[in-house]
Design a protein around this motif. Sequence first.
Motif, short mmCIF file in Angstrom:
data_model
loop_
_atom_site.label_atom_id
_atom_site.label_comp_id
_atom_site.label_asym_id
_atom_site.label_seq_id
_atom_site.Cartn_x
_atom_site.Cartn_y
_atom_site.Cartn_z
N GLY A 125 0.80 -1.09 0.07
CA GLY A 125 0.04 0.10 -0.11
C GLY A 125 0.82 1.13 0.15
N CYS A 126 2.01 1.33 -0.29
CA CYS A 126 2.93 2.27 -0.29
C CYS A 126 2.73 3.01 -1.64
N ARG A 127 2.57 4.29 -1.62
CA ARG A 127 2.49 4.85 -2.91
C ARG A 127 3.70 5.73 -3.23
N LYS A 128 4.12 5.84 -4.51
CA LYS A 128 5.50 6.33 -4.79
C LYS A 128 5.28 7.93 -4.65
N GLU A 129 4.09 8.65 -5.07
CA GLU A 129 3.95 10.02 -4.64
C GLU A 129 4.05 10.57 -3.27
N SER A 130 3.77 9.71 -2.41
CA SER A 130 3.97 10.00 -0.91
C SER A 130 5.37 9.66 -0.34
N LEU A 131 6.18 8.92 -1.13
CA LEU A 131 7.22 8.31 -0.09
C LEU A 131 8.21 9.18 -0.35
N ARG A 132 9.09 9.59 0.73
CA ARG A 132 10.28 10.55 0.94
C ARG A 132 11.16 9.87 1.88
N ILE A 133 12.32 10.31 1.59
CA ILE A 133 13.53 9.85 2.77
C ILE A 133 14.21 11.28 2.98
N LYS A 134 14.57 11.23 4.29
CA LYS A 134 15.16 12.67 4.72
C LYS A 134 16.58 12.08 5.60
N VAL A 135 17.79 12.72 5.29
CA VAL A 135 18.84 11.91 5.71
C VAL A 135 19.73 12.95 6.77
N LYS A 136 19.94 12.49 7.97
CA LYS A 136 20.70 13.23 8.87
C LYS A 136 22.19 12.32 8.84
N GLU A 137 23.26 12.94 9.58
CA GLU A 137 24.44 12.44 9.62
C GLU A 137 24.56 11.06 10.21
N ASP A 138 23.49 10.72 11.07
CA ASP A 138 23.47 9.62 11.94
C ASP A 138 22.28 8.66 11.77
N ALA A 139 21.33 9.09 10.85
CA ALA A 139 19.99 8.52 10.63
C ALA A 139 19.19 8.97 9.37
N LEU A 140 18.39 7.73 8.94
CA LEU A 140 17.52 7.84 7.76
C LEU A 140 16.11 7.69 8.15
#
Length: 142
Positions: free
Chosen positions: A73-88
Amino acid sequence: MASNWDDLEKWMEGQQLPRGFEVLREPDWVEKFVRRMMTKALPDVAGHMTGSKAAQTTESKQYIGVKYKLPPGCRKESLRIKVKEDALRIEGLPGDQHEIVKLPKLVKPRICQAVVRDGTLHVKLRKRPVSRIYHDHSIYWP
C-alpha cells in the motif's frame, strides 16, 4: 535460554537486597539496562541493535547501504526520505507513518542515491571521512 532467566529470577527473589535495589528483580529493567550498556560500549553496532527491524544496513569502505522492505500500500507519490548524519527517515508510509533507521557510521547527508526495486527501497549513502588533520590552537597562560 529461558530457563537461565527463570533461574536468575528465582535466585533474585531469594536475595535480601538493600533498600532501593528492588528494581533488580524486574527482568525487563535488567534487559534494558544491559542493552543500554552494550550500546554505549559498542557504538559502531548500536544502529544494528536499536534501529529498525525492517531495515538492513551494509557497509563498505566509502558507503553505507540501507535496504528497507516497503509495506503493502505504499504510494510512490508520498514516499520521501530525509537523511541526517546518523539516521535515515523514511516518510509517507501507509497510515501516515514514518520509520527511522539508525546508521552505523556518520554519512554526508547531501550525497544520496535511492531507488525502489521489487518493493524494496535501496539507499546508498556516502560515509563522512574522518579528519586526519591536526588543527593548531593557541594556549592561554595567565
